[in-house]
Each structure stands twice: as structure tokens, then as C-alpha cells.
Design an enzyme around this catalytic site. Sequence first.
Site, PDB file in Angstrom:
ATOM      1  N   GLN A  27     -66.401  79.331 -65.513  1.00  0.00           N
ATOM      2  CA  GLN A  27     -67.055  79.251 -64.208  1.00  0.00           C
ATOM      3  C   GLN A  27     -68.566  79.185 -64.372  1.00  0.00           C
ATOM      4  OE1 GLN A  27     -64.828  78.934 -61.839  1.00  0.00           O
ATOM      5  NE2 GLN A  27     -66.406  78.373 -60.387  1.00  0.00           N
TER       6      GLN A  27
ATOM      7  N   HIS B 252     -70.439  75.806 -64.730  1.00  0.00           N
ATOM      8  CA  HIS B 252     -70.611  74.899 -63.593  1.00  0.00           C
ATOM      9  C   HIS B 252     -72.079  74.657 -63.303  1.00  0.00           C
ATOM     10  CE1 HIS B 252     -66.865  73.627 -61.785  1.00  0.00           C
ATOM     11  NE2 HIS B 252     -66.353  74.826 -61.933  1.00  0.00           N
TER      12      HIS B 252
ATOM     13  N   GLU C  88     -64.270  83.305 -54.449  1.00  0.00           N
ATOM     14  CA  GLU C  88     -63.671  81.965 -54.393  1.00  0.00           C
ATOM     15  C   GLU C  88     -62.413  81.933 -55.259  1.00  0.00           C
ATOM     16  OE1 GLU C  88     -64.928  77.343 -55.412  1.00  0.00           O
ATOM     17  OE2 GLU C  88     -66.023  79.003 -56.329  1.00  0.00           O
ATOM     18  N   HIS C  89     -62.556  82.360 -56.510  1.00  0.00           N
ATOM     19  CA  HIS C  89     -61.429  82.441 -57.445  1.00  0.00           C
ATOM     20  C   HIS C  89     -61.260  83.896 -57.874  1.00  0.00           C
ATOM     21  CE1 HIS C  89     -63.361  78.424 -58.192  1.00  0.00           C
ATOM     22  NE2 HIS C  89     -62.105  78.019 -58.033  1.00  0.00           N
TER      23      HIS C  89
ATOM     24  N   ASP D 213     -58.238  74.388 -61.092  1.00  0.00           N
ATOM     25  CA  ASP D 213     -59.310  73.419 -60.883  1.00  0.00           C
ATOM     26  C   ASP D 213     -58.830  71.986 -61.065  1.00  0.00           C
ATOM     27  OD1 ASP D 213     -61.456  74.911 -60.105  1.00  0.00           O
ATOM     28  OD2 ASP D 213     -62.500  74.849 -62.017  1.00  0.00           O
TER      29      ASP D 213
ATOM     30  N   GLU E 178     -58.191  84.018  -9.942  1.00  0.00           N
ATOM     31  CA  GLU E 178     -59.433  83.598 -10.594  1.00  0.00           C
ATOM     32  C   GLU E 178     -60.323  82.769  -9.676  1.00  0.00           C
ATOM     33  OE1 GLU E 178     -58.280  83.616 -15.329  1.00  0.00           O
ATOM     34  OE2 GLU E 178     -58.464  81.676 -14.313  1.00  0.00           O
TER      35      GLU E 178
ATOM     36  N   HIS F 175     -56.573  74.490  -8.950  1.00  0.00           N
ATOM     37  CA  HIS F 175     -55.523  74.716  -9.939  1.00  0.00           C
ATOM     38  C   HIS F 175     -54.216  75.085  -9.236  1.00  0.00           C
ATOM     39  CE1 HIS F 175     -58.745  74.754 -12.866  1.00  0.00           C
ATOM     40  NE2 HIS F 175     -57.890  74.947 -13.862  1.00  0.00           N
TER      41      HIS F 175
END
Length: 435
Positions: free
Chosen positions: A255, A258, A322-323, A356, A410, A415
Site C-alpha cells: 500500500q 502507491h 479503505e482496506h 486490487d 398537511e 393532493h
Amino acid sequence: MQVFKYPEPENWTDILRRPVMDNLRLLDTVQEILKTVREKGDTALLDFTRRFDGVELDSLEVNQWEIDTAGVVLPVNLKAAIQVAANNIRKFHLAQVQRPEVIETMPGIRCWRKSVGIEKVGLYIPGGTAPLFSTILMLGIPASIAGCNEIVLCSPPDKTGKLHPAILYTASLVGITKIYKIGGVQAIAAMAFGTTTVPRVFKIFGPGNQYVTAAKQLVQQQGIAIDMPAGPSEVAIFADSSANADFVAADLLSQAEHGVDSQVLLVTTDESLIGKVKAAIMQQIEHLGRKNFAAKALDNSKAVLVPDENIGIQLLNQYAPEHLILATDRATALAEKVINAGSVFIGHFSPESVGDYASGTNHTLPTNGYATAYSGVSLDSFVKKITFQQLEEHGLQQIAATVITMAEAEGLDAHARAVSLRTESARFTGEIKPD
């Protein structure tokens, strides 16, 4: 690697804090590029490519000859590897297809939901320090399965004005034909706003540096959807005395390589493992082609010693990596306790690098703690889910009083009237059943 021994929970936030990225310094630059591309289109794209990529292009679009040539020059073993990965990724994402299920909520009232592919999507594929052709598989395959009618791919050219052959081969393999030699912020702008050459898309996917990330966030404010907020890539590992220090070191380095801003975290119940892992890192890093990137990332890495696995998992759930790798004999049981993570790798023989590339799961995942609320990219990322309802006359009669009562409460008289006019009118018959 900074080491923290048995930190109190009130100190976890400081220990787990990611480095803050100062976007204010680059926002003006990003906004100016977005504005220029929106106003000047292809002319701006060619100019920015000349300035930032150092290459003069005659055409932004990749032609068929370039695509065909890529398939010839790429090594056979790499093409075979890409095909294996593609098959696994396609199999995993095909299983995510959902068929409409009609639910009769009351007699004569049928409701269902249908997934419809986003018509136009854009994929950004970095090609600077590493051509991430694997990301094309992760994005192009689910886009194709989802039924996206138009898939646009942008990636920065090299100094000769070409894209890496692995990028072109992989794009062709998954059926992407609209490929453009555009990188950085200008690529995001082109896909967001459209130019004479590049089609405008409705949603943009893909990783990138801090400039690309800022561009995606800014175009999102202008109505263009993006896959998710993104930050530097990261991995966290929980390991105990059963872990192999060499394996753990390799996972941390995989990692860290990267980029200099990648994040790596080790959480362990075994104090002796920390020293073993540090020693293994020093030995392994010498053999890396991207040694300098990994070394810089490791300057900000941390190891946390915890008293037991439950405390370790609590800390990791707070970090929301993330991982997450569970390097322990009890990995399967511990995986059930994970509530915040992008993707989990269970056991000693589940390295993050397999996810990956080729196991089948998607590697486009939430970073920077966004795993507390965001999922990774999946088939769902490429579809809209439209709800439908169909009422027969007796169904409307049954629910009319409920709707009228609620609407009047309401203060929405129109409606209520939309229902009462029908129930009080002459009866009608006939129905159209959903497909």
C-alpha cells in the site's frame, strides 16, 4: 513507524488522524482549469496537455489503429492475466444484478423497483507514476453489465503522445471505444461539461491525485455525480501472535508504494511482532522499484499495541480503513465484528493486492474514513433505481381515506382532491400488468 502502546480510547482520534490535505492552495488552480475548459473546449484541452503533459497532440481521441497495436505489443502473459481478472470481476458483479420484484402492499396496489443503467458515465484512469489499467476492469465491467449506453475513458498521454498499451488493451477487452488522451483536472472538466470531441457524462468515476479529487468535488457542486469522495490510498492490518511478520510487512509496503501520501496502520496484540515487522520492512523495501514512494509513506505510518482483539477491532472500526487485513487465526470470527471498512481481507493468505487486481471484488473504495457511511463501487454505482406503482380501482378505494386524511392534515388540498376525484367519479376498469 511510530509506535503507540496501549493508548486510552480518548487518545485514539489523535493517533488515527489522517494528514490534512490543504485544498485551499490548489482550489484556485483547479477552478481556473475547469472554467477554461468549459469556455474553450478542445482548444483548452490541447493547451493544457501541452503544458502539463509536455506533449503536442494532433488529436485527443485514440484511434482504432492504436487500440489494435496495443493488443499486439502487450506480452501474452499479461493479456492472459488481465483476462483471468476480468472473468472473476465480471462473475462477481453479475451476481449483483437484481430483477424487479413486484410487491402487493394492499390488494390492488402493486409496487416495484427497477434498476436502470446511467446513460453516460466517465472513467478517469491515472497514467502518471503508474498506469492503473486494473481500474478499467473495476469500472468498465460493472458499467457494461449495468447497461450504460456510453462509457467515456480519459487517461493522460506519455511524452510520446500515447497511452500505455495495457490501458488500451484492457479498455478494448471490456468494450470501451471512446478513449481520450486527457489527464488531470482537464479530463474531469471535459467529461463534466463536454466539448466538441469529448461527450458530456452524467457521472464520473476513478481515482486521481489531489487535483483530480478537488476537480471531482467541484463539478459535483455543479450537478455532475461522482463515485465517492476520495483521498490517499490506505491499508490497516490487525495482527496477533499467529501472524507472519514477512506477510504483514509485504502488505504494508504494497500500500505504501502507491504514493507518498498513502496511509498504513498496524494494530496488534503482540508487542514482539512490531519489531519483527519493522525489520522485515527494512529488508523488503530495498527490493522495491518504488522504494522512494514507499519510504515517504512509511514516515507517517503507525503501529498500535492493544491489550486484546476486541479493543483492536473497536479502534479499527473507528479508523474505518479503505482496506482491512485480518492477519490472525481468528480472522473469520473477527470479520463479523467489522462495521466500518471498504473491503476486508480475511486470514493469512488473503493479501490486499489480490483484491486490487483479480479476486473479483471492486478495488474502488472509500478512503479517508468515508467507510463509515460509503460503500465501494459496485454494480449499484452505475444504475439508478426507479420505483413504480400501479393501482387498480379497488386498490385506490381501499387506500383513499388514508391518503386524503394525511394530505388534509398537511394542508395539501390538491393532493387529497387528486384521490377523491377518482374515487367519486364513474368507475373504470382495465389494468396493465408490469413486465
